[in-house]
Design a protein around this motif. Structure first.
Motif, PDB file in Angstrom:
ATOM      1  N   ASP A 114       0.727  -1.737  -0.133  1.00 48.25           N
ATOM      2  CA  ASP A 114      -0.627  -0.028  -0.257  1.00 48.25           C
ATOM      3  C   ASP A 114       0.371   0.723  -0.143  1.00 48.25           C
ATOM      4  O   ASP A 114       0.447   2.095  -0.318  1.00 48.25           O
ATOM      5  N   ALA A 115       1.571   1.523   0.941  1.00 46.81           N
ATOM      6  CA  ALA A 115       2.905   2.409   1.153  1.00 46.81           C
ATOM      7  C   ALA A 115       4.102   2.489  -0.531  1.00 46.81           C
ATOM      8  O   ALA A 115       3.473   3.618  -1.265  1.00 46.81           O
ATOM      9  N   VAL A 116       3.628   1.345  -1.327  1.00 52.99           N
ATOM     10  CA  VAL A 116       4.668   1.661  -2.701  1.00 52.99           C
ATOM     11  C   VAL A 116       3.438   1.992  -3.429  1.00 52.99           C
ATOM     12  O   VAL A 116       4.130   3.165  -4.085  1.00 52.99           O
ATOM     13  N   LEU A 117       2.019   1.589  -3.747  1.00 54.83           N
ATOM     14  CA  LEU A 117       1.244   2.145  -4.030  1.00 54.83           C
ATOM     15  C   LEU A 117       0.940   3.317  -4.299  1.00 54.83           C
ATOM     16  O   LEU A 117       1.219   4.300  -5.130  1.00 54.83           O
ATOM     17  N   ALA A 118       0.965   4.349  -2.978  1.00 54.29           N
ATOM     18  CA  ALA A 118       0.580   5.529  -2.827  1.00 54.29           C
ATOM     19  C   ALA A 118       1.989   6.188  -3.618  1.00 54.29           C
ATOM     20  O   ALA A 118       1.572   7.330  -3.951  1.00 54.29           O
ATOM     21  N   GLN A 119       3.014   5.866  -2.796  1.00 53.98           N
ATOM     22  CA  GLN A 119       3.839   6.485  -3.666  1.00 53.98           C
ATOM     23  C   GLN A 119       4.566   6.656  -5.252  1.00 53.98           C
ATOM     24  O   GLN A 119       4.488   7.880  -5.620  1.00 53.98           O
ATOM     25  N   ILE A 120       3.532   5.342  -5.763  1.00 53.15           N
ATOM     26  CA  ILE A 120       4.095   5.784  -6.781  1.00 53.15           C
ATOM     27  C   ILE A 120       2.832   6.372  -7.602  1.00 53.15           C
ATOM     28  O   ILE A 120       2.790   7.662  -8.269  1.00 53.15           O
ATOM     29  N   ARG A 121       2.056   6.475  -7.246  1.00 57.12           N
ATOM     30  CA  ARG A 121       0.207   7.780  -7.305  1.00 57.12           C
ATOM     31  C   ARG A 121       1.148   9.013  -7.413  1.00 57.12           C
ATOM     32  O   ARG A 121      -0.066   9.670  -7.890  1.00 57.12           O
ATOM     33  N   ARG A 122       1.932   9.519  -6.405  1.00 55.93           N
ATOM     34  CA  ARG A 122       2.236  10.860  -6.549  1.00 55.93           C
ATOM     35  C   ARG A 122       3.273  11.071  -7.317  1.00 55.93           C
ATOM     36  O   ARG A 122       3.602  12.565  -7.116  1.00 55.93           O
ATOM     37  N   PHE A 123       3.652  10.475  -8.241  1.00 58.04           N
ATOM     38  CA  PHE A 123       4.838  10.596  -9.205  1.00 58.04           C
ATOM     39  C   PHE A 123       3.909  11.574  -9.934  1.00 58.04           C
ATOM     40  O   PHE A 123       2.518  11.291 -10.338  1.00 58.04           O
ATOM     41  N   ASP A 124       4.944  12.465 -10.716  1.00 56.99           N
ATOM     42  CA  ASP A 124       4.149  13.652 -11.777  1.00 56.99           C
ATOM     43  C   ASP A 124       4.019  13.056 -13.090  1.00 56.99           C
ATOM     44  O   ASP A 124       5.066  12.042 -13.340  1.00 56.99           O
ATOM     45  N   GLY A 125       2.276  13.340 -13.350  1.00 54.48           N
ATOM     46  CA  GLY A 125       2.376  12.473 -14.701  1.00 54.48           C
ATOM     47  C   GLY A 125       2.207  11.184 -14.408  1.00 54.48           C
ATOM     48  O   GLY A 125       1.542  10.521 -15.645  1.00 54.48           O
ATOM     49  N   ILE A 126       1.718  10.385 -13.324  1.00 52.74           N
ATOM     50  CA  ILE A 126       0.380   9.770 -13.458  1.00 52.74           C
ATOM     51  C   ILE A 126      -1.112   9.811 -13.403  1.00 52.74           C
ATOM     52  O   ILE A 126      -0.951  10.779 -12.804  1.00 52.74           O
ATOM     53  N   ALA A 127      -1.590  10.155 -14.634  1.00 50.75           N
ATOM     54  CA  ALA A 127      -2.808   9.967 -14.893  1.00 50.75           C
ATOM     55  C   ALA A 127      -4.068   9.449 -14.284  1.00 50.75           C
ATOM     56  O   ALA A 127      -4.968   9.912 -13.486  1.00 50.75           O
ATOM     57  N   ASN A 128      -3.586   7.832 -13.951  1.00 49.20           N
ATOM     58  CA  ASN A 128      -4.238   6.703 -13.473  1.00 49.20           C
ATOM     59  C   ASN A 128      -3.867   5.341 -12.959  1.00 49.20           C
ATOM     60  O   ASN A 128      -2.541   5.541 -13.827  1.00 49.20           O
ATOM     61  N   SER A 129      -4.312   4.662 -12.058  1.00 47.73           N
ATOM     62  CA  SER A 129      -3.331   3.694 -11.869  1.00 47.73           C
ATOM     63  C   SER A 129      -4.540   2.392 -11.720  1.00 47.73           C
ATOM     64  O   SER A 129      -5.723   2.912 -11.413  1.00 47.73           O
ATOM     65  N   GLU A 130      -4.352   1.499 -11.838  1.00 47.56           N
ATOM     66  CA  GLU A 130      -5.544   0.005 -11.618  1.00 47.56           C
ATOM     67  C   GLU A 130      -4.504  -1.097 -11.099  1.00 47.56           C
ATOM     68  O   GLU A 130      -2.946  -0.924 -11.415  1.00 47.56           O
ATOM     69  N   THR A 131      -4.735  -1.311 -10.150  1.00 47.23           N
ATOM     70  CA  THR A 131      -3.554  -2.636  -8.903  1.00 47.23           C
ATOM     71  C   THR A 131      -4.030  -4.151  -9.079  1.00 47.23           C
ATOM     72  O   THR A 131      -5.706  -4.236  -8.501  1.00 47.23           O
ATOM     73  N   SER A 132      -3.703  -5.543  -8.772  1.00 46.60           N
ATOM     74  CA  SER A 132      -4.195  -6.563  -9.070  1.00 46.60           C
ATOM     75  C   SER A 132      -3.039  -7.088  -8.248  1.00 46.60           C
ATOM     76  O   SER A 132      -1.660  -7.290  -8.984  1.00 46.60           O
ATOM     77  N   LEU A 133      -3.230  -7.788  -7.240  1.00 50.02           N
ATOM     78  CA  LEU A 133      -2.754  -8.849  -6.209  1.00 50.02           C
ATOM     79  C   LEU A 133      -2.671  -9.462  -7.151  1.00 50.02           C
ATOM     80  O   LEU A 133      -3.681 -10.643  -7.702  1.00 50.02           O
ATOM     81  N   LEU A 134      -1.576 -10.540  -7.136  1.00 52.77           N
ATOM     82  CA  LEU A 134      -0.446 -11.458  -7.914  1.00 52.77           C
ATOM     83  C   LEU A 134      -1.666 -12.499  -6.829  1.00 52.77           C
ATOM     84  O   LEU A 134      -0.414 -12.727  -5.128  1.00 52.77           O
ATOM     85  N   LEU A 135      -1.574 -13.961  -7.400  1.00 51.93           N
ATOM     86  CA  LEU A 135      -2.872 -15.144  -6.532  1.00 51.93           C
ATOM     87  C   LEU A 135      -1.883 -16.106  -6.248  1.00 51.93           C
ATOM     88  O   LEU A 135      -1.019 -16.419  -4.895  1.00 51.93           O
ATOM     89  N   SER A 136      -1.104 -16.302  -7.627  1.00 51.19           N
ATOM     90  CA  SER A 136      -0.470 -17.530  -7.692  1.00 51.19           C
ATOM     91  C   SER A 136       0.869 -17.348  -9.049  1.00 51.19           C
ATOM     92  O   SER A 136      -0.227 -16.379  -9.806  1.00 51.19           O
ATOM     93  N   THR A 137       1.334 -17.568  -9.099  1.00 52.38           N
ATOM     94  CA  THR A 137       2.528 -17.850 -11.027  1.00 52.38           C
ATOM     95  C   THR A 137       2.558 -19.264 -11.424  1.00 52.38           C
ATOM     96  O   THR A 137       2.730 -19.821 -10.133  1.00 52.38           O
ATOM     97  N   ARG A 138       1.219 -19.781 -11.971  1.00 46.07           N
ATOM     98  CA  ARG A 138       2.087 -21.223 -12.649  1.00 46.07           C
ATOM     99  C   ARG A 138       3.471 -20.673 -13.073  1.00 46.07           C
ATOM    100  O   ARG A 138       3.704 -22.398 -13.321  1.00 46.07           O
TER     101      ARG A 138
END
Length: 142
Positions: A114-138
């Motif tokens: 959550d802290a990393v996402l908030a930090q990235i959202r504050r970068f200049d130039g970020i218009a919008n974002s969407e995040t998905s958690l990865l549950l498993s990797t095959r």
């Protein structure tokens, strides 16, 4: 490349340190055949090299996510430089379509993510974002 070559490559992807004897047993061919095929695949450029994966490279992040970013104007290069400076960022990918950049993020806790996402959202130039958690990797390149 025939079926045996494909099986050989599959075995090497699973364990590039497997002995010629183990590879021969798994493929049902002789050690000499395995050695010859590996050399032929290297000479032809189908196998371009072998690599070492360090313990730290293979460390599992308990919390992983993909963050898709829309970037305003021509700020993509600057944003990617900022992203690549963050320790939680595992990879950045430029894309076409709705999102400009996809970011792979790994942290130890949801709070850290959550802290990393908030930090990235504050970068200049970020218009919008969407995040998905990865549950498993095959399958992973690592």
């Amino acid at each position: 490349m025939d079926e045996i070559d494909q099986k050989l490559i599959s075995e090497l992807r699973h364990n590039a340190r497997a002995s010629l004897s183990d590879l021969a047993l798994a493929l049902g061919v002789s050690r000499t055949t395995v050695r010859g095929r590996i050399e032929r695949l290297r000479r032809s450029g189908d196998i371009v090299g072998f690599t070492v994966v360090l313990k730290g490279d293979a460390a599992f992040d308990p919390v992983r996510g993909l963050m898709m970013l829309g970037i305003e104007g021509r700020g993509t290069d600057r944003v990617i430089r900022q992203l690549n400076g963050l320790s939680a960022v595992r990879a950045t990918h430029t894309t076409n379509g709705r999102w400009d950049v996809i970011v792979e993020i790994g942290t130890t806790t949801l709070e850290d993510l959550d802290a990393v996402l908030a930090q990235i959202r504050r970068f200049d130039g970020i218009a919008n974002s969407e995040t998905s958690l990865l549950l498993s990797t095959r399958k992973s390149a690592r």
